[in-house]
Design a protein around this motif. Structure first.
Motif, PDB file in Angstrom:
ATOM      1  N   PRO A  13     -48.734  22.186 -53.260  1.00  0.00           N
ATOM      2  CA  PRO A  13     -48.529  23.005 -54.468  1.00  0.00           C
ATOM      3  C   PRO A  13     -47.107  22.897 -55.029  1.00  0.00           C
ATOM      4  CG  PRO A  13     -49.653  24.280 -52.765  1.00  0.00           C
ATOM      5  CD  PRO A  13     -49.204  22.996 -52.133  1.00  0.00           C
ATOM      6  N   THR A  14     -46.120  22.856 -54.162  1.00  0.00           N
ATOM      7  CA  THR A  14     -44.742  22.773 -54.632  1.00  0.00           C
ATOM      8  C   THR A  14     -44.446  21.406 -55.239  1.00  0.00           C
ATOM      9  OG1 THR A  14     -44.165  24.286 -52.844  1.00  0.00           O
ATOM     10  CG2 THR A  14     -42.346  23.217 -53.966  1.00  0.00           C
ATOM     11  N   MET A  68     -46.612  19.626 -56.815  1.00  0.00           N
ATOM     12  CA  MET A  68     -47.253  19.650 -58.131  1.00  0.00           C
ATOM     13  C   MET A  68     -46.410  20.442 -59.135  1.00  0.00           C
ATOM     14  SD  MET A  68     -49.684  17.689 -57.444  1.00  0.00           S
ATOM     15  CE  MET A  68     -50.221  17.629 -59.107  1.00  0.00           C
ATOM     16  N   GLU A  69     -45.790  21.549 -58.682  1.00  0.00           N
ATOM     17  CA  GLU A  69     -44.924  22.324 -59.570  1.00  0.00           C
ATOM     18  C   GLU A  69     -43.705  21.512 -59.989  1.00  0.00           C
ATOM     19  OE1 GLU A  69     -44.164  25.828 -57.297  1.00  0.00           O
ATOM     20  OE2 GLU A  69     -46.211  26.571 -57.529  1.00  0.00           O
ATOM     21  N   TRP A 126     -52.675  20.832 -60.379  1.00  0.00           N
ATOM     22  CA  TRP A 126     -51.994  22.041 -59.903  1.00  0.00           C
ATOM     23  C   TRP A 126     -52.947  23.238 -59.958  1.00  0.00           C
ATOM     24  CZ3 TRP A 126     -50.831  26.638 -62.406  1.00  0.00           C
ATOM     25  CH2 TRP A 126     -49.966  27.494 -61.723  1.00  0.00           C
ATOM     26  N   VAL A 155     -55.552  22.962 -57.160  1.00  0.00           N
ATOM     27  CA  VAL A 155     -54.958  23.233 -55.847  1.00  0.00           C
ATOM     28  C   VAL A 155     -54.783  24.735 -55.660  1.00  0.00           C
ATOM     29  CG1 VAL A 155     -52.828  23.031 -54.489  1.00  0.00           C
ATOM     30  CG2 VAL A 155     -53.841  21.000 -55.512  1.00  0.00           C
ATOM     31  N   HIS A 156     -54.266  25.408 -56.676  1.00  0.00           N
ATOM     32  CA  HIS A 156     -54.057  26.852 -56.561  1.00  0.00           C
ATOM     33  C   HIS A 156     -55.367  27.637 -56.554  1.00  0.00           C
ATOM     34  CE1 HIS A 156     -49.776  27.561 -56.396  1.00  0.00           C
ATOM     35  NE2 HIS A 156     -49.638  26.478 -57.123  1.00  0.00           N
ATOM     36  N   HIS A 183     -57.619  27.708 -52.932  1.00  0.00           N
ATOM     37  CA  HIS A 183     -57.253  28.579 -51.817  1.00  0.00           C
ATOM     38  C   HIS A 183     -57.484  27.907 -50.472  1.00  0.00           C
ATOM     39  CE1 HIS A 183     -56.599  31.911 -54.473  1.00  0.00           C
ATOM     40  NE2 HIS A 183     -57.807  31.775 -54.972  1.00  0.00           N
ATOM     41  N   SER A 222     -56.054  25.580 -47.578  1.00  0.00           N
ATOM     42  CA  SER A 222     -54.816  25.062 -47.038  1.00  0.00           C
ATOM     43  C   SER A 222     -54.971  23.562 -46.848  1.00  0.00           C
ATOM     44  CB  SER A 222     -54.493  25.720 -45.702  1.00  0.00           C
ATOM     45  OG  SER A 222     -53.359  25.126 -45.148  1.00  0.00           O
TER      46      SER A 222
END
Length: 145
Positions: A87-88, A90-91, A128, A131-132, A135, A137
């Motif tokens: 996730p990070t 992708m951010e 993104w 992925v968010h 949920h 992992s």
């Protein structure tokens, strides 16, 4: 068997040390970028007395670079804590693509350059979001103990 586990432990220590070093280096870059951002505000705003379009574009560029450095720092911290970094990452990718679009100068030949960036932004944004939303992992970065 014993020699292999010793080598694996040494490689894990080297990897952990390098991860810490890269994370610290990224933190230093973020702090220096933040200092450059504030210096640019003072130099272009307070000393020049006015903000023109070029000054604002420069400040946005520097500010977004600092955000990217902070996201990279978060990636390093997540890696050190053995957490998922997807996730990070992708951010950070979203911020990098947005930065490129925001600071792009508009010219007659801009459209051929904006279209691929727009498609990239759409695909990274959709990834993104998925992925968010999932949920799920993605798992640890490695199997360190």
């Amino acid at each position: 068997m014993g020699a292999r586990s010793t080598i694996e432990r040494w490689l894990e220590r080297i990897e952990a040390s390098l991860s810490v070093g890269v994370t610290i280096g990224t933190a230093v870059v973020a702090v220096l970028g933040l200092a450059a951002f504030f210096m640019a505000i003072v130099r272009r705003g307070l000393l020049a007395g006015t903000f023109d379009a070029t000054a604002i574009a420069h400040l946005l560029d520097v500010g977004l670079v600092v955000f990217i450095a902070l996201e990279l720092f978060k990636i390093g911290i997540a890696h050190l804590r053995n957490r998922s970094i997807v996730p990070t990452v992708m951010e950070a990718a979203l911020i990098a693509v947005v930065r490129k679009i925001v600071v792009m100068e508009l010219e007659a030949e801009t459209f051929p350059r904006v279209l691929p960036l727009s498609l990239l932004l759409l695909s990274v944004g959709a990834t993104w979001f998925l992925v968010h939303r999932s949920h799920v992992s993605v798992g640890p970065a490695s199997n360190r103990e």
